[in-house]
Design an enzyme around this catalytic site. Sequence first.
Site, PDB file in Angstrom:
ATOM      1  N   GLY A   1     -16.865   1.449 -15.345  1.00 59.09           N
ATOM      2  CA  GLY A   1     -15.543   0.839 -15.180  1.00 59.09           C
ATOM      3  C   GLY A   1     -15.435  -0.142 -14.036  1.00 59.09           C
ATOM      4  O   GLY A   1     -14.434  -0.161 -13.325  1.00 59.09           O
TER       5      GLY A   1
ATOM      6  N   ASN B   1     -12.926   2.798  -5.831  1.00 66.60           N
ATOM      7  CA  ASN B   1     -11.499   3.100  -5.954  1.00 66.60           C
ATOM      8  C   ASN B   1     -10.954   3.709  -4.670  1.00 66.60           C
ATOM      9  O   ASN B   1     -11.628   4.471  -3.983  1.00 66.60           O
ATOM     10  CB  ASN B   1     -11.262   4.057  -7.123  1.00 66.60           C
ATOM     11  CG  ASN B   1     -11.599   3.404  -8.448  1.00 66.60           C
ATOM     12  OD1 ASN B   1     -11.725   2.184  -8.507  1.00 66.60           O
ATOM     13  ND2 ASN B   1     -11.743   4.191  -9.486  1.00 66.60           N
ATOM     14  N   ILE B   2      -9.704   3.377  -4.431  1.00 67.03           N
ATOM     15  CA  ILE B   2      -9.045   3.923  -3.242  1.00 67.03           C
ATOM     16  C   ILE B   2      -8.100   5.061  -3.640  1.00 67.03           C
ATOM     17  O   ILE B   2      -7.463   5.657  -2.785  1.00 67.03           O
ATOM     18  CB  ILE B   2      -8.323   2.814  -2.446  1.00 67.03           C
ATOM     19  CG1 ILE B   2      -7.324   2.041  -3.318  1.00 67.03           C
ATOM     20  CG2 ILE B   2      -9.350   1.847  -1.860  1.00 67.03           C
ATOM     21  CD1 ILE B   2      -6.537   0.971  -2.535  1.00 67.03           C
ATOM     22  N   ASP B   3      -8.005   5.346  -4.935  1.00 67.95           N
ATOM     23  CA  ASP B   3      -7.208   6.499  -5.373  1.00 67.95           C
ATOM     24  C   ASP B   3      -7.998   7.789  -5.132  1.00 67.95           C
ATOM     25  O   ASP B   3      -9.174   7.751  -4.729  1.00 67.95           O
ATOM     26  CB  ASP B   3      -6.789   6.353  -6.856  1.00 67.95           C
ATOM     27  CG  ASP B   3      -7.976   6.384  -7.821  1.00 67.95           C
ATOM     28  OD1 ASP B   3      -8.790   7.338  -7.752  1.00 67.95           O
ATOM     29  OD2 ASP B   3      -8.094   5.479  -8.680  1.00 67.95           O
TER      30      ASP B   3
ATOM     31  N   SER C   1     -16.082  -4.391 -12.929  1.00 70.48           N
ATOM     32  CA  SER C   1     -16.241  -5.706 -13.555  1.00 70.48           C
ATOM     33  C   SER C   1     -17.471  -6.460 -13.073  1.00 70.48           C
ATOM     34  O   SER C   1     -17.846  -7.462 -13.664  1.00 70.48           O
ATOM     35  CB  SER C   1     -15.004  -6.560 -13.260  1.00 70.48           C
ATOM     36  OG  SER C   1     -14.864  -6.721 -11.861  1.00 70.48           O
TER      37      SER C   1
ATOM     38  N   TYR D   1       0.825  -1.220   0.000  1.00 73.20           N
ATOM     39  CA  TYR D   1       0.000   0.000   0.000  1.00 73.20           C
ATOM     40  C   TYR D   1       0.856   1.267   0.000  1.00 73.20           C
ATOM     41  O   TYR D   1       0.447   2.281  -0.587  1.00 73.20           O
ATOM     42  CB  TYR D   1      -1.011  -0.025   1.158  1.00 73.20           C
ATOM     43  CG  TYR D   1      -2.147  -0.969   0.858  1.00 73.20           C
ATOM     44  CD1 TYR D   1      -3.203  -0.583   0.040  1.00 73.20           C
ATOM     45  CD2 TYR D   1      -2.127  -2.285   1.316  1.00 73.20           C
ATOM     46  CE1 TYR D   1      -4.219  -1.467  -0.290  1.00 73.20           C
ATOM     47  CE2 TYR D   1      -3.142  -3.180   0.997  1.00 73.20           C
ATOM     48  CZ  TYR D   1      -4.182  -2.763   0.192  1.00 73.20           C
ATOM     49  OH  TYR D   1      -5.187  -3.643  -0.151  1.00 73.20           O
TER      50      TYR D   1
ATOM     51  N   HIS E   1     -14.625   1.637  -0.302  1.00 76.17           N
ATOM     52  CA  HIS E   1     -13.509   0.754   0.056  1.00 76.17           C
ATOM     53  C   HIS E   1     -12.361   1.517   0.707  1.00 76.17           C
ATOM     54  O   HIS E   1     -11.229   1.040   0.704  1.00 76.17           O
ATOM     55  CB  HIS E   1     -13.011  -0.002  -1.183  1.00 76.17           C
ATOM     56  CG  HIS E   1     -13.986  -1.034  -1.680  1.00 76.17           C
ATOM     57  ND1 HIS E   1     -13.915  -1.605  -2.933  1.00 76.17           N
ATOM     58  CD2 HIS E   1     -15.071  -1.604  -1.079  1.00 76.17           C
ATOM     59  CE1 HIS E   1     -14.918  -2.473  -3.071  1.00 76.17           C
ATOM     60  NE2 HIS E   1     -15.630  -2.477  -1.969  1.00 76.17           N
TER      61      HIS E   1
ATOM     62  N   LEU F   1     -15.631  -1.099 -20.553  1.00 70.50           N
ATOM     63  CA  LEU F   1     -14.907  -1.640 -21.700  1.00 70.50           C
ATOM     64  C   LEU F   1     -15.610  -2.869 -22.258  1.00 70.50           C
ATOM     65  O   LEU F   1     -15.657  -3.095 -23.460  1.00 70.50           O
ATOM     66  CB  LEU F   1     -13.497  -2.009 -21.238  1.00 70.50           C
ATOM     67  CG  LEU F   1     -12.372  -2.018 -22.250  1.00 70.50           C
ATOM     68  CD1 LEU F   1     -12.323  -0.737 -23.050  1.00 70.50           C
ATOM     69  CD2 LEU F   1     -11.041  -2.243 -21.518  1.00 70.50           C
TER      70      LEU F   1
HETATM   71  P1  NAD Z   1     -11.870  -4.588 -11.679  1.00 70.55           P
HETATM   72  O1  NAD Z   1     -10.395  -4.501 -11.851  1.00 70.55           O
HETATM   73  O2  NAD Z   1     -12.458  -5.860 -11.166  1.00 70.55           O
HETATM   74  O3  NAD Z   1     -12.600  -4.302 -13.089  1.00 70.55           O
HETATM   75  C1  NAD Z   1     -12.282  -3.190 -13.887  1.00 70.55           C
HETATM   76  C2  NAD Z   1     -13.304  -3.090 -15.012  1.00 70.55           C
HETATM   77  O4  NAD Z   1     -12.992  -1.913 -15.744  1.00 70.55           O
HETATM   78  C3  NAD Z   1     -13.272  -4.266 -16.003  1.00 70.55           C
HETATM   79  O5  NAD Z   1     -14.602  -4.692 -16.262  1.00 70.55           O
HETATM   80  C4  NAD Z   1     -12.666  -3.654 -17.267  1.00 70.55           C
HETATM   81  O6  NAD Z   1     -13.180  -4.189 -18.456  1.00 70.55           O
HETATM   82  C5  NAD Z   1     -13.028  -2.193 -17.135  1.00 70.55           C
HETATM   83  N1  NAD Z   1     -12.090  -1.274 -17.774  1.00 70.55           N
HETATM   84  C6  NAD Z   1     -10.743  -1.393 -17.877  1.00 70.55           C
HETATM   85  N2  NAD Z   1     -10.226  -0.345 -18.521  1.00 70.55           N
HETATM   86  C7  NAD Z   1     -11.278   0.471 -18.843  1.00 70.55           C
HETATM   87  C8  NAD Z   1     -11.390   1.724 -19.519  1.00 70.55           C
HETATM   88  N3  NAD Z   1     -10.320   2.360 -20.008  1.00 70.55           N
HETATM   89  N4  NAD Z   1     -12.626   2.271 -19.655  1.00 70.55           N
HETATM   90  C9  NAD Z   1     -13.729   1.625 -19.177  1.00 70.55           C
HETATM   91  N5  NAD Z   1     -13.677   0.430 -18.540  1.00 70.55           N
HETATM   92  C10 NAD Z   1     -12.465  -0.125 -18.366  1.00 70.55           C
HETATM   93  O7  NAD Z   1     -12.278  -3.365 -10.791  1.00 70.55           O
HETATM   94  P2  NAD Z   1     -13.504  -3.122  -9.811  1.00 70.55           P
HETATM   95  O8  NAD Z   1     -14.732  -3.709 -10.393  1.00 70.55           O
HETATM   96  O9  NAD Z   1     -13.440  -1.685  -9.462  1.00 70.55           O
HETATM   97  O10 NAD Z   1     -13.158  -3.980  -8.502  1.00 70.55           O
HETATM   98  C11 NAD Z   1     -11.838  -4.029  -8.087  1.00 70.55           C
HETATM   99  C12 NAD Z   1     -11.536  -3.820  -6.642  1.00 70.55           C
HETATM  100  O11 NAD Z   1     -10.148  -3.452  -6.614  1.00 70.55           O
HETATM  101  C13 NAD Z   1     -12.227  -2.687  -5.969  1.00 70.55           C
HETATM  102  O12 NAD Z   1     -12.611  -3.196  -4.745  1.00 70.55           O
HETATM  103  C14 NAD Z   1     -11.174  -1.589  -5.742  1.00 70.55           C
HETATM  104  O13 NAD Z   1     -11.178  -1.169  -4.380  1.00 70.55           O
HETATM  105  C15 NAD Z   1      -9.853  -2.256  -5.999  1.00 70.55           C
HETATM  106  N6  NAD Z   1      -8.976  -1.525  -6.951  1.00 70.55           N
HETATM  107  C16 NAD Z   1      -8.937  -0.151  -6.921  1.00 70.55           C
HETATM  108  C17 NAD Z   1      -8.149   0.544  -7.826  1.00 70.55           C
HETATM  109  C18 NAD Z   1      -8.121   2.064  -7.754  1.00 70.55           C
HETATM  110  O14 NAD Z   1      -8.267   2.627  -6.670  1.00 70.55           O
HETATM  111  N7  NAD Z   1      -7.944   2.763  -8.888  1.00 70.55           N
HETATM  112  C19 NAD Z   1      -7.396  -0.140  -8.771  1.00 70.55           C
HETATM  113  C20 NAD Z   1      -7.459  -1.564  -8.784  1.00 70.55           C
HETATM  114  C21 NAD Z   1      -8.258  -2.232  -7.856  1.00 70.55           C
END
Ligand code: NAD
Length: 229
Positions: free
Chosen positions: A167, A84-86, A169, A48, A101, A194
């Site tokens: 965005g 997202n945690i960002d 899954s 982290y 989260h 996506l």
């Molecule tokens: P996930 O990784 O399970 O799914 C991401 C989804 O986004 C996929 O369906 C994919 O097809 C889609 N995607 C990818 N690139 C894209 C784009 N450019 N435009 C549109 N869609 C796009 O993520 P989730 O469903 O958010 O679950 C993941 C868990 O992981 C969450 O609990 C989260 O807390 C954590 N996480 C957070 C971050 C962050 O803070 N940015 C990053 C990774 C994981």
Amino acid sequence: MLTGAGISAESGVPTFRDSDGLWEGHDPQQVATPEAFEEDRALVQRFYDARRASLARVHPNAAHRALAELETVLGDDLFLVTQNIDDLHERAGSTRVHHMHGELLAAWCQACGHRMHWDGTLADEPDCPGCGTAALRPDVVWFGEMPYGMDEIHRALFSCDLFVSIGTSGVVYPAAGFVDYAIAGGSETLELNLERALNSDFHLSRQGLATELVPAWVAELSSAVGAPG
Ligand code: NAD
């Protein structure tokens, strides 16, 4: 409105389901569970710490900015929940973001319960500014823990006119089930992703990049509600 890792992907923040089920080289079960933290505290803190440090190298994209503009149009009628945690929604200008989260830029003291903004490292086990105990952990919700603000989120889901998922899954619960709550409450539902999410109960689904789909949809909605611009 629910956002997931896909909205930050084009900013350079990796998602964890897209390629091989790993999150930056780690099985999420090894770094994102209370058991993992008990077993190898240093590994989890380092993981982290690296994610937190990487925020300095990424920037909000057009999708984050479009949602910040939407807040200026809809005000309190927009309820933005992110997995997202960002902090990219906030850096784009959104002021009312529900981080279900938790947040990378926050720490939580396991000794006194104090929660605080945190932009440094935790692997060096610093003392809690509140009680002086070296018992800080990232203030993020791990698998098996209860997400934040679920009562408020459920109220919003059952009372909204339109639920939009961007965005994500549809793999990680409880967020993956939000669409069904929204439908049960009589809401229209739209997915911008996506690919079609695993849970395909949405009334409408548009596939493409978040940086293209989200600004286009926000422009449509803003003109439908008569916003200037
Ligand atoms: P996930 O990784 O399970 O799914 C991401 C989804 O986004 C996929 O369906 C994919 O097809 C889609 N995607 C990818 N690139 C894209 C784009 N450019 N435009 C549109 N869609 C796009 O993520 P989730 O469903 O958010 O679950 C993941 C868990 O992981 C969450 O609990 C989260 O807390 C954590 N996480 C957070 C971050 C962050 O803070 N940015 C990053 C990774 C994981």
